[in-house]
Design a protein around this motif. Structure first.
Motif, PDB file in Angstrom:
ATOM      1  N   LEU A 169      -4.729   3.410 -21.280  1.00 35.87           N
ATOM      2  CA  LEU A 169      -4.142   4.721 -21.046  1.00 35.87           C
ATOM      3  C   LEU A 169      -2.968   4.562 -20.100  1.00 35.87           C
ATOM      4  O   LEU A 169      -3.079   3.885 -19.076  1.00 35.87           O
ATOM      5  N   VAL A 170      -1.868   5.190 -20.428  1.00 37.43           N
ATOM      6  CA  VAL A 170      -0.681   5.099 -19.583  1.00 37.43           C
ATOM      7  C   VAL A 170      -0.340   6.498 -19.087  1.00 37.43           C
ATOM      8  O   VAL A 170       0.006   7.387 -19.864  1.00 37.43           O
ATOM      9  N   LEU A 171      -0.473   6.673 -17.797  1.00 38.38           N
ATOM     10  CA  LEU A 171      -0.180   7.962 -17.176  1.00 38.38           C
ATOM     11  C   LEU A 171       1.088   7.856 -16.340  1.00 38.38           C
ATOM     12  O   LEU A 171       1.278   6.869 -15.622  1.00 38.38           O
ATOM     13  N   PRO A 172       1.962   8.857 -16.401  1.00 38.71           N
ATOM     14  CA  PRO A 172       3.145   8.862 -15.528  1.00 38.71           C
ATOM     15  C   PRO A 172       2.749   9.022 -14.068  1.00 38.71           C
ATOM     16  O   PRO A 172       1.632   9.448 -13.754  1.00 38.71           O
ATOM     17  N   ARG A 173       3.659   8.708 -13.184  1.00 42.28           N
ATOM     18  CA  ARG A 173       3.364   8.761 -11.753  1.00 42.28           C
ATOM     19  C   ARG A 173       2.947  10.164 -11.323  1.00 42.28           C
ATOM     20  O   ARG A 173       2.050  10.330 -10.487  1.00 42.28           O
ATOM     21  N   ILE A 226     -11.433   8.693  -0.457  1.00 39.26           N
ATOM     22  CA  ILE A 226     -11.821   7.789  -1.535  1.00 39.26           C
ATOM     23  C   ILE A 226     -11.046   8.118  -2.813  1.00 39.26           C
ATOM     24  O   ILE A 226     -10.535   7.221  -3.507  1.00 39.26           O
ATOM     25  N   ALA A 227     -10.927   9.417  -3.117  1.00 38.93           N
ATOM     26  CA  ALA A 227     -10.183   9.831  -4.317  1.00 38.93           C
ATOM     27  C   ALA A 227      -8.725   9.411  -4.226  1.00 38.93           C
ATOM     28  O   ALA A 227      -8.139   8.940  -5.208  1.00 38.93           O
ATOM     29  N   ALA A 228      -8.122   9.558  -3.057  1.00 41.84           N
ATOM     30  CA  ALA A 228      -6.728   9.172  -2.875  1.00 41.84           C
ATOM     31  C   ALA A 228      -6.547   7.666  -3.029  1.00 41.84           C
ATOM     32  O   ALA A 228      -5.569   7.199  -3.633  1.00 41.84           O
ATOM     33  N   LEU A 229      -7.481   6.890  -2.506  1.00 44.57           N
ATOM     34  CA  LEU A 229      -7.411   5.436  -2.652  1.00 44.57           C
ATOM     35  C   LEU A 229      -7.479   5.028  -4.125  1.00 44.57           C
ATOM     36  O   LEU A 229      -6.719   4.171  -4.588  1.00 44.57           O
ATOM     37  N   LEU A 230      -8.377   5.651  -4.877  1.00 40.53           N
ATOM     38  CA  LEU A 230      -8.552   5.314  -6.288  1.00 40.53           C
ATOM     39  C   LEU A 230      -7.341   5.691  -7.132  1.00 40.53           C
ATOM     40  O   LEU A 230      -6.996   4.986  -8.090  1.00 40.53           O
ATOM     41  N   ILE A 234      -3.791   1.299  -6.621  1.00 41.97           N
ATOM     42  CA  ILE A 234      -3.499   0.447  -7.776  1.00 41.97           C
ATOM     43  C   ILE A 234      -2.533   1.125  -8.755  1.00 41.97           C
ATOM     44  O   ILE A 234      -1.521   0.527  -9.145  1.00 41.97           O
ATOM     45  N   PRO A 235      -2.785   2.369  -9.170  1.00 41.51           N
ATOM     46  CA  PRO A 235      -1.873   2.989 -10.156  1.00 41.51           C
ATOM     47  C   PRO A 235      -0.445   3.173  -9.659  1.00 41.51           C
ATOM     48  O   PRO A 235       0.506   3.039 -10.432  1.00 41.51           O
ATOM     49  N   LEU A 236      -0.276   3.495  -8.366  1.00 41.44           N
ATOM     50  CA  LEU A 236       1.057   3.786  -7.847  1.00 41.44           C
ATOM     51  C   LEU A 236       1.582   2.722  -6.898  1.00 41.44           C
ATOM     52  O   LEU A 236       2.729   2.789  -6.464  1.00 41.44           O
ATOM     53  N   GLY A 237       0.752   1.730  -6.580  1.00 38.09           N
ATOM     54  CA  GLY A 237       1.184   0.680  -5.658  1.00 38.09           C
ATOM     55  C   GLY A 237       1.364   1.175  -4.231  1.00 38.09           C
ATOM     56  O   GLY A 237       2.133   0.594  -3.455  1.00 38.09           O
ATOM     57  N   LEU A 238       0.646   2.221  -3.853  1.00 34.43           N
ATOM     58  CA  LEU A 238       0.781   2.781  -2.506  1.00 34.43           C
ATOM     59  C   LEU A 238      -0.047   1.957  -1.522  1.00 34.43           C
ATOM     60  O   LEU A 238      -1.200   1.597  -1.818  1.00 34.43           O
TER      61      LEU A 238
END
Length: 307
Positions: A169-173, A226-230, A234-238
């Motif tokens: 699945l590819v989601l935009p930022r 926890i939700a923000a970390l997930l 990884i998805p946004l490289g934050l």
């Protein structure tokens, strides 16, 4: 230890009536069932974004403004419903046309000011007209303005499926930022509700929302982090420490949003904004935390892009 009544007879504490306990269990079960149905719908909206998200936001704004208008009317105020609806929806529409957004907002604000006052001139009783004018615009700003930040946060890119070399699945930022706000608020609310019921002793805002406790707030904060970390590391490289900050922002601003709507209801002497969402009250009762959290996450993400 048993106390004594006025006659000197021992008093025996009695448990709450079984009807109340059953009603409470039914309410919690209904909340879970409604969430089980609505959450997949919300995730589909986040996936598609664009005009699908706009259509969903229109529904939220129309229902939210109507709920707030109804509460105000019951309290004796007379805001202009159609004007609140028009201005609120225009705030949403402006987000879909980034290049023309300033022109749309300026035109809408100008027309609203030109039209709103003449609508009051024909009233036979002018008492409270200025307050009604202010509430008309404030209703649109509170519901429509805050909901527009959800659209700004999500953006217009559509999610898609990738089949090669592997299925994914590819989601935009923008979708990931939106999920950080959504899952953060959901996690915070659920944890704060149950932890507050089990361990809550210190009231957070007793004059506004007596059921909320500092224990529930801190427990909810863990889940929003926890939700923000997930959703961002990884998805946004934050970096993880910035993700923790996002979680804290979601928890704090979500609580402010919840308390703000509670202030409305306490002023209007109502328990829920409506009963349209089974087990959850009204639309405003469900999105009050999310609207303020979306503002905070959008501003945070925008600052990161500028840095």
């Amino acid at each position: 230890m048993q106390g004594a009544n006025e006659k000197g007879e021992p008093e025996v504490s009695t448990p709450p009536p079984p009807q109340e306990a059953n009603k409470e269990k039914t309410s919690v079960g209904l909340r879970l069932l409604t969430a089980f149905i609505l959450i997949p719908i919300v995730l589909v909206v986040v996936w598609f974004g664009s005009w699908v998200a706009f259509a969903a936001s229109v529904v939220l704004v129309v229902l939210g403004i109507y709920e707030l208008h109804t509460m105000l009317v019951q309290a004796g105020y007379r805001p202009i419903l159609w004007l609140s609806m028009g201005w609120g929806l225009l705030l949403l529409l402006a987000t879909m046309f980034p290049l023309q957004r300033s022109l749309i907002l300026e035109s809408g604000l100008g027309i609203t000011l030109l039209v709103s006052f003449p609508c009051l001139f024909s009233r036979k009783n002018l008492e409270g007209s200025v307050v009604d004018w202010a509430l008309t615009l404030a209703t649109a700003l509170y519901v429509g303005g805050s909901t527009s930040f959800l659209l700004l946060l999500r953006g217009t890119e559509v999610g898609w499926l990738r089949f090669a070399p592997t299925f994914s699945l590819v989601l935009p930022r923008g979708a990931w930022w939106t999920l950080a706000a959504l899952l953060g608020v959901w996690g915070f609310d659920s944890a704060a509700f149950f932890i507050g019921r089990l361990f809550g002793k210190h009231k957070l805002a007793p004059r506004i929302s007596p059921a909320k406790s500092w224990e529930g707030f801190l427990g909810g904060l863990i889940f929003s982090i926890i939700a923000a970390l997930l959703c961002t590391v990884i998805p946004l490289g934050l970096p993880w420490y910035l993700a923790v900050l996002v979680g804290v922002l979601v928890g704090v601003t979500g609580t402010l949003g919840d308390l703000s709507e509670s202030l409305f209801k306490r002023q209007m002497h109502v328990k829920d904004s409506s009963q349209i969402v089974p087990g959850h009250g009204g639309v405003l009762d469900r999105i009050d935390s999310l609207l303020f959290a979306a503002i905070a996450v959008y501003l945070f993400a925008s600052l990161l892009q500028l840095s």
